[in-house]
Design an enzyme around this catalytic site. Structure first.
Site, mmCIF file in Angstrom:
data_model
loop_
_atom_site.group_PDB
_atom_site.id
_atom_site.type_symbol
_atom_site.label_atom_id
_atom_site.label_comp_id
_atom_site.label_asym_id
_atom_site.label_seq_id
_atom_site.Cartn_x
_atom_site.Cartn_y
_atom_site.Cartn_z
ATOM 1 N N SER A 1 0.788 -1.179 -0.035
ATOM 2 C CA SER A 1 0.094 -0.031 0.013
ATOM 3 C C SER A 1 0.867 1.163 -0.071
ATOM 4 O O SER A 1 1.667 1.450 -1.018
ATOM 5 C CB SER A 1 -0.915 0.003 1.323
ATOM 6 O OG SER A 1 -2.009 1.001 1.203
ATOM 7 N N ASP B 1 -9.966 -4.428 -4.877
ATOM 8 C CA ASP B 1 -9.238 -3.656 -4.294
ATOM 9 C C ASP B 1 -10.154 -2.331 -3.918
ATOM 10 O O ASP B 1 -10.153 -1.604 -5.041
ATOM 11 C CB ASP B 1 -7.748 -3.356 -4.529
ATOM 12 C CG ASP B 1 -7.099 -2.432 -3.473
ATOM 13 O OD1 ASP B 1 -7.626 -1.424 -3.004
ATOM 14 O OD2 ASP B 1 -5.950 -3.037 -2.962
ATOM 15 N N HIS C 1 -8.457 -4.750 0.067
ATOM 16 C CA HIS C 1 -7.052 -4.009 0.277
ATOM 17 C C HIS C 1 -6.374 -4.480 1.567
ATOM 18 O O HIS C 1 -5.245 -5.015 1.355
ATOM 19 C CB HIS C 1 -7.205 -2.558 0.402
ATOM 20 C CG HIS C 1 -5.953 -1.739 0.317
ATOM 21 N ND1 HIS C 1 -5.056 -1.791 -0.728
ATOM 22 C CD2 HIS C 1 -5.251 -1.415 1.242
ATOM 23 C CE1 HIS C 1 -3.975 -1.057 -0.527
ATOM 24 N NE2 HIS C 1 -4.111 -0.715 0.742
#
Length: 464
Positions: A203, A353, A385
């Site tokens: 991320s 996601d 996610h």
């Protein structure tokens, strides 16, 4: 994340890892904004990037209050701002009791904040305030690599003013942090002054990791990078901000805009323009994002739109204003052929996601592959996610091991993972307590991040 469950995991950790000898208790830790350790000494600008400017040994911790029984050091090093000027950065190095002496893992944690108070180097220390669910979760993942005998370095890759989201700045910070750790080889007991390295991030940490992979061939080719592992990669900031505007994750946007406009990033291009077009409410939001950590900012800007004229006068055209668009375009991975990773990469992403667009990540992988990179891409078909970061831990760790071992395949390949579960024994019995705790977090988050998406109060329960 429950403290009682965490203590079970840490008890197992301490049972196999003796406390490092000679570590002095840090009784007066300070916020990075006032801690003189973070300030570059006189004349540091003339030093080569990666030069160690200061060093100190710290007491590392789990969540600020449980001692982490490893030897831990912090290095202040010289790095470079977007405009080419010298700035100082900090990396924290964790050394387990029985380390592998020719390699280390560079772990880019997703601190996702434009406030220096949220720097990992601060939150890793015993007695520091803990304000970030993301860093708390990833602290457990970092321990996996330590338990496997890897020295681990985690850099404050956003630089001294916490410039969240400008990938080029973050990638350079990662590479100079690697240089600093390599320069510290004698104290760390490395058997070589050119240790092998694998970079890891998810991320927000994948912005830094992906850009370090991109810039490695031209900025720091001397580093012995054996591979890159990153997932949930925000490879296109315009796509990400458009995707999450007016959602539960809207708070990442003001933090990113504030980060892009920091002096070490694109302040010269953006600061005056932002001051002109943002309303008083919008400026207040940016100021808040610049002084608070990610989770609190998310709560305070949840389900709001940065593209509203209540926030800035351009409304939905803000991201496409020529000045803003030019900065965002400079931070799209895979655009320039010269910025193609030469070390192999493992990239993974959730098809569903809800924060980082799947299509942006696959576009970057496609571009890299067309330019000759060696990339394995995995689609986690059943995750969201946050859940994918947890589900993918065994795969990511396996790839790190393979990269260090030289077990590589050439060219580009792809596969798909259909399961949304995590086997707590996937990495062996000694790592079961940590994976079990991650499994608990997975249950709290819900299938495909369902709990995060549907109910903010559940998110508060997870944090507490």
């Amino acid at each position: 994340m429950r403290a009682s469950a965490l203590l079970v995991a840490l008890t197992a950790w301490m049972a196999v890892t003796p406390m490092a000898v000679g570590v002095q208790l840090n009784t007066r830790i300070s916020d990075p904004t006032v801690d003189p350790f973070y300030q570059g000494p006189s004349g540091f600008e003339s030093k080569p990037p990666g030069t160690i400017l200061r060093q100190r040994q710290i007491n590392a911790s789990f969540f600020g209050f449980i001692p982490n029984p490893v030897e831990a050091w912090q290095l202040l090093f010289r790095t470079t701002a977007i405009n080419g000027s010298a700035i100082a950065g900090v990396t924290t190095v964790f050394k387990p009791a029985f380390p592998q002496k020719d390699r280390f893992v560079s772990f880019q944690t997703a601190y996702d904040s434009s406030s220096p108070t949220c720097d990992p180097s601060y939150t890793y220390q015993l007695g520091s305030p803990q304000t970030d669910l993301i860093s708390s979760l990833e602290a457990l993942i970092l321990q996996v690599y330590l338990l496997k005998g890897y020295i681990v370095a985690s850099t404050d890759y956003e630089g001294p003013d916490a410039a969240f989201s400008p990938g080029r700045l973050e990638g350079v910070g990662v590479l100079d942090g690697m240089r600093a750790v390599s320069n510290f080889y004698e104290t760390l007991g490395f058997s070589t002054d050119q240790p092998d390295i694998v970079g890891v991030g998810y991320s927000g940490g994948a912005i830094a990791t992906g850009w370090a992979a991109s810039l490695h061939p031209t900025y720091a080719p001397e580093l012995s990078i054996k591979g890159w592992v990153h997932g949930g990669t925000p490879s296109n900031l315009t796509g990400t901000m458009s995707h999450i505007d007016n959602t539960i994750c809207s708070g990442f946007i003001p933090a990113a805009i504030d980060g892009l406009a920091k002096p070490s990033a694109y302040g010269a291009e953006l600061h005056a323009f932002i001051d002109e077009v943002f309303t008083d409410e919008g400026k207040s939001i940016l100021d808040y994002a610049g002084s608070h950590c990610a989770v609190i900012t998310l709560f305070n800007f949840m389900d709001k739109s940065i593209l509203s004229t209540d926030i800035q006068s351009l409304g939905s055209d803000f991201l496409y204003n020529p000045g803003v668009a030019a900065v965002l375009a400079k931070n799209i991975m895979g655009v320039n052929k010269t910025e193609t990773p030469t070390a192999p990469a493992y990239v993974y992403h959730a098809a569903n996601d809800e924060i980082i667009p799947y299509s942006n990540a696959t576009e970057t992988v496609k571009a890299w592959c067309e330019n000759g990179a060696n990339v394995k891409f995995t689609n986690f078909a059943a995750g969201g996610h946050v859940t994918t970061e947890i589900i993918a831990v065994p795969s990511a760790v396996e790839q790190v091991d393979n990269f260090f071992a030289g077990n590589l395949t050439t060219g580009c390949t792809s596969d798909e993972v259909l399961s949304d579960s995590l086997d707590p024994l996937a990495l062996g019995l000694n790592l079961e307590p940590i994976l079990a705790e991650l499994l608990t977090a997975l249950g709290n988050i819900g299938d495909n991040d369902s709990n995060l998406k549907s109910n903010a109060s559940i998110l508060k329960d997870i944090i507490s």
